[in-house]
Design a protein around this motif. Structure first.
Motif, PDB file in Angstrom:
ATOM      1  N   GLU A   7      -2.362   2.056  33.383  1.00 53.04           N
ATOM      2  CA  GLU A   7      -2.460   2.350  31.944  1.00 53.04           C
ATOM      3  C   GLU A   7      -1.214   3.132  31.558  1.00 53.04           C
ATOM      4  O   GLU A   7      -0.897   4.147  32.174  1.00 53.04           O
ATOM      5  N   ASP A   8      -0.480   2.665  30.528  1.00 59.15           N
ATOM      6  CA  ASP A   8       0.793   3.313  30.189  1.00 59.15           C
ATOM      7  C   ASP A   8       0.606   4.579  29.359  1.00 59.15           C
ATOM      8  O   ASP A   8       1.518   5.406  29.280  1.00 59.15           O
ATOM      9  N   SER A   9      -0.552   4.754  28.745  1.00 57.88           N
ATOM     10  CA  SER A   9      -0.814   5.989  28.017  1.00 57.88           C
ATOM     11  C   SER A   9      -1.183   7.088  29.018  1.00 57.88           C
ATOM     12  O   SER A   9      -2.207   6.986  29.703  1.00 57.88           O
TER      13      SER A   9
END
Length: 214
Positions: A7-9
């Motif tokens: 997940e890039d967040s």
């Protein structure tokens, strides 16, 4: 149970890791993008992977592609895909071959922590966890020869709950009917849709989803 997260967040990734760790999951990888996830898979195989459907660098379909690669290379690893919005085309890509050990949830579902954790466990165990919004969208699609038209309103309620992975007892509790009544509805649904009845919960969900994809 070992879990890898892609997940890039940062906030969501660390939040997921904390929720899972608090529930006694072993978070073995926290990845920013698909390449990091692929590298993590070479270091240690998890029991289940939680991956955002869109990851850097283009935020198009990197996550779903990584999920499909994992399923092809390691069929025993559960894959739970998260999405901000309903993306039916990408969801059907993931479900093209099998719905066993696969989950597709909208990120809003994470706020219901017990339900989310149950979905992770179900996918890791080879079951399915399909977001109710996805199922409702599929059920609302009409065909000229739509066999769903044969179902009664109550049977459609049961089918929707069945497709998201609810057990017969869970359906009985939700609809406030007896377990025997649920069994009769399920048998009737399979008969009307021309699907073989089976005692396997995961195969039952797979059969429903395979039908809906047609």
């Amino acid at each position: 149970m070992r879990v890898a997260i892609a997940e890039d967040s940062v906030l969501l990734r660390e939040g997921l890791a904390r929720l899972l760790a608090d529930a006694d999951f072993d978070v073995v990888a926290r990845c920013h993008d698909a390449d990091e996830l692929r590298h993590a898979m070479r270091v240690q195989l998890p029991d289940v992977v939680i991956v955002d459907i869109r990851l850097p660098p283009t935020h198009t379909d990197e996550g779903i592609q990584a999920a499909m690669e994992i399923r092809a290379a390691h069929p025993g690893i559960g894959v739970l895909v998260l999405s901000q919005y309903v993306e039916l085309g990408l969801a059907m890509k993931l479900l093209a071959d099998s719905a066993e050990g696969v989950g597709y949830l909208l990120k809003d579902r994470i706020s219901d922590v017990p339900d989310f954790l149950n979905a992770v466990r179900r996918v890791a165990a080879g079951g399915s966890a399909i977001d109710p919004t996805i199922v409702s969208t599929l059920l609302s699609r009409r065909r000229s020869d739509d066999p769903l038209a044969q179902l009664t309103p109550r049977e459609r309620d049961v089918l929707e709950l069945m497709a998201v992975g609810t057990s017969n007892q869970g359906i009985a509790d939700r609809l406030v009917i007896t377990l025997r009544a649920v069994e009769k509805y399920v048998s009737s649904i399979f008969g009307k849709l021309g699907l073989p009845a089976t005692g396997s919960e995961s195969r039952r969900v797979l059969a429903v989803l395979l039908f809906l994809r047609t």
